[in-house]
Design a protein around this motif. Structure first.
Motif, short mmCIF file in Angstrom:
data_model
loop_
_atom_site.label_atom_id
_atom_site.label_comp_id
_atom_site.label_asym_id
_atom_site.label_seq_id
_atom_site.Cartn_x
_atom_site.Cartn_y
_atom_site.Cartn_z
N ARG A 1 42.59 58.53 -2.90
CA ARG A 1 43.71 59.43 -2.86
C ARG A 1 43.19 60.76 -3.72
N ALA B 1 42.09 52.25 -4.62
CA ALA B 1 43.13 53.06 -3.91
C ALA B 1 43.36 54.78 -4.40
N TYR C 1 49.67 54.86 -0.26
CA TYR C 1 49.30 54.36 1.01
C TYR C 1 50.13 53.16 1.65
N SER C 2 50.28 52.36 0.62
CA SER C 2 50.97 51.08 0.83
C SER C 2 51.29 50.23 -0.35
N GLU D 1 43.79 46.94 4.07
CA GLU D 1 44.33 48.44 3.90
C GLU D 1 43.08 49.16 2.96
N LEU E 1 40.61 52.20 4.19
CA LEU E 1 40.35 53.58 3.68
C LEU E 1 38.89 53.93 3.37
#
Length: 436
Positions: free
Chosen positions: A189, A185, A373-374, A233, A237
């Protein structure tokens, strides 16, 4: 009494802080912390250092300065051996970036020794991994990864400028635990921020992320619903999530799987397991488990020497189980934090001639952050019957609070408050990504 703590990770630094304040400042004991690095970074944040979302030069804790404030002495050194009979440790010679020796090999004596040297990646003997993969065991490795990532993105952006629209950066990560999931993740980003800060040709399609897990699902420490949510998730992405995929070898081209497939990659990261460093097993007289961890009693003293404690990832503490099979305290920051509290108490009680406390491990759950994001997790320890599942903003707050708890342990509440305010200000002052 001379107390030597080897390893300035989460548990080691917290222990040095507590003993320095309780004993060192009051002249009741000499407290020495030994580490091979000059600065401390909370290990669960190394993936953020690797992606560039956290600047280690800003967040790092200087051992020397921190020791001056908290009553312990810092000595730079890397452990190479322990002689429990003579109560000495051996530190290997230290070299600079040019390969020049600036500190000779040394011997340090102790009256009481605490080993808190953490863990290293476990490649399970997989062919080619040590040669071709990047590990995230240390700050040095995380910084090296970030530098390579920056260079790869700059090269890619240049090729795209020159019209090579087929070029991509392929990153493959082995391990579907917290480190692998969080790194995937963060890298997604990071690509967005690199594009914002001048590498404008980089789009989502130019970064191909593959997350490979040998087991049936990601994040096996969480329940299936939370694990599935995190996987969904990542897929959203654009991460290629591969479960039930066993890797048999790493090569120059990428990872080879048990089915004969080649997962091509330009950068390969191994985050699939940990073990205590191999050299620990060469310490005479100690007992170890299969993960090279030093076996300890309920007081966290080694099973053979009462003046030698171990804590954190290098300590093997067996938990009682219904089936009688050994289950070890997991190698997590929360384990090191709890062990540091017990060892600090027991060292003081030793000096006072009192009986020692037994270590009681409490699993407070697991939290995983997917950059900004989460976040997903599960809290335990009596907060709710059977645990409390968290997602989204609430889980993100809970995740951030873990780092604040570590800062409270090493800074105290006032300095932690000031650091928190400073962090909020830096969100507006500093770039969102380390760009050098």
């Amino acid at each position: 009494m001379k107390i030597v703590i080897v390893g300035g990770g989460a548990g080691g630094l917290e222990l040095a802080t507590k003993l320095g304040q309780k004993l060192g400042k009051k002249g009741r004991a000499e407290v020495v912390l030994v580490d091979r690095s000059q600065t401390h970074i909370w290990k669960p944040l190394l993936h953020e250092v690797a992606s560039g979302s956290l600047d280690a030069d800003v967040e790092g804790v200087s051992y020397r300065a921190h020791g001056h404030i908290n009553g312990y002495t810092f000595k730079l050194g890397e452990l190479s051996g322990v002689n429990p009979e003579t109560r000495t440790i051996q530190l290997r010679a230290m070299q600079n970036a040019q390969g020049e020796e600036f500190l000779p090999a040394r011997i340090e004596s102790y009256d009481l020794l605490v080993l808190a040297i953490g863990s290293v990646a476990n490649d399970y003997g997989t062919a080619g991994v040590a040669l071709h993969c990047i590990f995230l065991d240390s700050l040095k490795q995380a910084k090296r990864f970030h530098q390579r990532l920056l260079e790869k993105f700059i090269q890619l952006n240049k090729r795209l400028e020159e019209g090579d629209t087929q070029s991509v950066l392929r990153v493959a990560i082995i391990g579907g635990g917290a480190t692998g999931v969080e790194l995937a993740a963060e890298l997604h980003r990071a690509r967005e921020w690199f594009a914002t800060y001048g590498l404008k040709n980089l789009t989502a399609e130019h970064l191909q992320l593959t997350l490979i897990e040998a087991g049936p699902r990601l994040l096996p420490q969480l329940n299936e619903r939370i694990s599935g949510g995190a996987a969904a998730e990542l897929v959203n992405l654009g991460v290629d999530v591969r479960t039930n995929t066993a890797v048999t070898a790493a090569t120059n081209e990428g990872f080879e799987t048990g089915s004969g497939e080649l997962i091509a990659a330009d950068m390969m990261v191994w985050a699939a397991g940990v073990k205590a460093p191999e050299f620990l097993t060469q310490i005479p007289g100690l007992e170890f488990n299969r993960a090279n961890q030093i076996l300890v009693k309920s007081t966290l003293q080694s099973t053979r020497y009462d003046n030698l404690f171990a804590l954190g990832d290098c300590a093997g503490f067996s938990l009682p189980t219904a089936d009688g099979k050994p289950r070890w305290v997991p190698p997590r920051a929360q384990s090191a934090h709890q062990m540091a509290d017990t060892v600090a108490c027991n060292v003081v009680r030793l000096l006072q001639g009192k009986s020692l406390q037994e270590f009681r491990y409490q699993d407070f759950g697991s939290l995983v952050s997917l950059s900004d994001y989460s976040a997903f997790g599960r809290l335990m320890g009596g907060l709710a019957r059977g645990g409390l599942s968290l997602e989204g903003t609430l889980a993100r707050w809970a995740y951030l609070s873990l780092y604040r708890m570590h800062q409270l342990a090493i800074y105290g509440w006032f300095r932690t408050l000031l650091i928190t305010i400073s962090d909020r200000l830096n969100r507006f002052i500093r770039p969102k990504l380390k760009l050098h």
